[in-house]
Design an enzyme around this catalytic site. Structure first.
Site, PDB file in Angstrom:
ATOM      1  N   LYS A 179       0.845  -1.206   0.000  1.00 55.00           N
ATOM      2  CA  LYS A 179       0.000   0.000   0.000  1.00 55.00           C
ATOM      3  C   LYS A 179       0.877   1.252   0.000  1.00 55.00           C
ATOM      4  O   LYS A 179       0.621   2.208  -0.738  1.00 55.00           O
ATOM      5  CB  LYS A 179      -0.960  -0.014   1.201  1.00 55.00           C
ATOM      6  CG  LYS A 179      -2.049  -1.083   1.060  1.00 55.00           C
ATOM      7  CD  LYS A 179      -2.871  -1.326   2.324  1.00 55.00           C
ATOM      8  CE  LYS A 179      -3.814  -2.516   2.134  1.00 55.00           C
ATOM      9  NZ  LYS A 179      -4.626  -2.848   3.303  1.00 55.00           N
ATOM     10  N   GLN A 210      -4.700  -1.636   9.578  1.00 56.94           N
ATOM     11  CA  GLN A 210      -4.606  -2.971   8.986  1.00 56.94           C
ATOM     12  C   GLN A 210      -5.144  -4.025   9.948  1.00 56.94           C
ATOM     13  O   GLN A 210      -4.799  -4.048  11.131  1.00 56.94           O
ATOM     14  CB  GLN A 210      -3.134  -3.260   8.618  1.00 56.94           C
ATOM     15  CG  GLN A 210      -2.923  -4.533   7.822  1.00 56.94           C
ATOM     16  CD  GLN A 210      -3.534  -4.507   6.428  1.00 56.94           C
ATOM     17  OE1 GLN A 210      -3.708  -3.452   5.823  1.00 56.94           O
ATOM     18  NE2 GLN A 210      -3.865  -5.668   5.901  1.00 56.94           N
ATOM     19  N   ASP A 240     -11.011   2.566   3.790  1.00 61.08           N
ATOM     20  CA  ASP A 240     -11.245   1.121   3.704  1.00 61.08           C
ATOM     21  C   ASP A 240     -12.737   0.820   3.543  1.00 61.08           C
ATOM     22  O   ASP A 240     -13.114  -0.297   3.188  1.00 61.08           O
ATOM     23  CB  ASP A 240     -10.766   0.435   4.996  1.00 61.08           C
ATOM     24  CG  ASP A 240      -9.482  -0.355   4.798  1.00 61.08           C
ATOM     25  OD1 ASP A 240      -9.206  -0.757   3.662  1.00 61.08           O
ATOM     26  OD2 ASP A 240      -8.770  -0.559   5.799  1.00 61.08           O
TER      27      ASP A 240
HETATM   28  N1  GUN Z   1      -6.810  -7.107   6.200  1.00 58.54           N
HETATM   29  C1  GUN Z   1      -7.069  -7.834   5.105  1.00 58.54           C
HETATM   30  N2  GUN Z   1      -7.577  -7.047   4.118  1.00 58.54           N
HETATM   31  C2  GUN Z   1      -7.624  -5.795   4.608  1.00 58.54           C
HETATM   32  C3  GUN Z   1      -8.040  -4.546   4.067  1.00 58.54           C
HETATM   33  O1  GUN Z   1      -8.491  -4.432   2.919  1.00 58.54           O
HETATM   34  N3  GUN Z   1      -7.934  -3.484   4.903  1.00 58.54           N
HETATM   35  C4  GUN Z   1      -7.458  -3.587   6.168  1.00 58.54           C
HETATM   36  N4  GUN Z   1      -7.409  -2.484   6.906  1.00 58.54           N
HETATM   37  N5  GUN Z   1      -7.077  -4.725   6.702  1.00 58.54           N
HETATM   38  C5  GUN Z   1      -7.147  -5.824   5.917  1.00 58.54           C
END
Ligand code: GUN
Length: 293
Positions: free
Chosen positions: A52, A96, A119
């Site tokens: 990211k 995350q 998100d």
């Molecule tokens: N853990 C697995 N996929 C994601 C996601 O798209 N966003 C976040 N914040 N955590 C995750």
């Protein structure tokens, strides 16, 4: 069988996003800024967050990585969320997941200001998405919708079967696919561990989405001839053939399923890159204040 190359689509979209970020900056606007909060040192989460941050660099966004050790308290994490909510330079941020067991994920998600929740996990964004209002839509389902659109896969009236009902993928995707829009209008079935006759339900799908996180769960007998198969799985499994000692496995037994499909996403290089690019897109929307004014 045609491969749905998410990696290629994501690269094209990154170019488009970079151009837009450049034009914002060229006209004196602020550089879009995303922050990611990472708790602990889980290998998969480290990799996702690193991707990211790297993607932000590639499109000319500013990024900030906030790290906490595994033993951070819920209070400390909530204080950071509050700080990020009020950081004027920051357009959006993510925490995350998963978080350690002593921290309530739901509490943390609900503490994020909806206008910064790129998100799309906050109940306000989920609710707005459900009733078709402008909202930040969770990145993986949004990325899948873009793939279907870019590959001109007709969803209207089609029988879409989703295996998995997670808040991050299965459930929001079921809503998006059933919406009354030209690129959705599907008839959606959500399957899970209690579903009766799962093989039969899957085999009748025109579009079959595997999002349960169980490596190679979907086998050829569960797929009808000519189906479109979208594989959302990204489980790390041990491998003595890679330098890292692991490789990514999807939820679909690709070698036996792919010959039956009209279209299929590979793992890696299918849905994964689209998740990252959807997050960038949400960050751009946040910086342009297009969802919340
Ligand atoms: N853990 C697995 N996929 C994601 C996601 O798209 N966003 C976040 N914040 N955590 C995750």
């Amino acid at each position: 069988m045609e491969l749905i190359e998410g990696k290629k689509v994501a690269a094209e979209m990154k170019k488009e996003i970079a151009e837009e970020a450049n034009s914002i900056k060229a006209s004196g606007g602020k550089t879009p800024h995303l922050a990611a909060v990472l708790v602990g040192h889980d290998g998969a989460s480290e990799t996702y967050v690193a991707h990211k941050v790297k993607a932000c660099e590639e499109v000319g966004f500013k990024s900030t990585l906030v790290r906490f050790e595994e033993d951070v308290t819920e209070e400390e994490l909530l204080a950071k969320v509050d700080e990020l909510n009020n950081d004027k330079d920051l357009d959006g941020f993510i925490v995350q997941l998963p978080l350690p067991d002593h921290i309530s994920e739901q509490k943390v998600i609900e503490a994020i200001r909806p206008s910064k929740d790129v998100d799309g996990f906050h109940p306000v964004n989920v609710g707005r998405m459900v009733i078709g209002l402008p909202a930040f839509v969770s990145a993986t389902p949004a990325g899948i919708m873009i793939l279907l659109e870019r590959y001109k896969i007709n969803t209207s009236g089609q029988n879409c079967v989703i295996v998995g009902r997670s808040n991050i993928v299965g459930r929001p995707l079921s809503i998006l696919l059933s919406q009354k829009t030209p690129t959705a209008n599907a008839t959606v079935t959500v399957c899970h561990s209690r579903t009766k006759n799962l093989n039969e339900v899957c085999a009748n799908a025109d579009i079959l989405i595997a999002a349960l996180g169980s490596p190679e769960f979907l086998t050829a007998d569960m797929v009808g001839e000519g189906a479109v198969v979208i594989d959302v799985g990204t489980t790390r499994v041990k491998s003595d053939k890679t330098k890292s000692g692991w490789k990514l496995k999807g939820d679909v037994k690709f070698d036996e399923v792919s010959p039956k499909c009209s279209y299929i996403t590979p793992v890696p290089g299918g849905v994964g890159p689209m998740t990252i690019v959807s997050l960038l897109k949400n960050t751009l929307l946040a910086s342009k204040k297009e969802i919340y004014r």
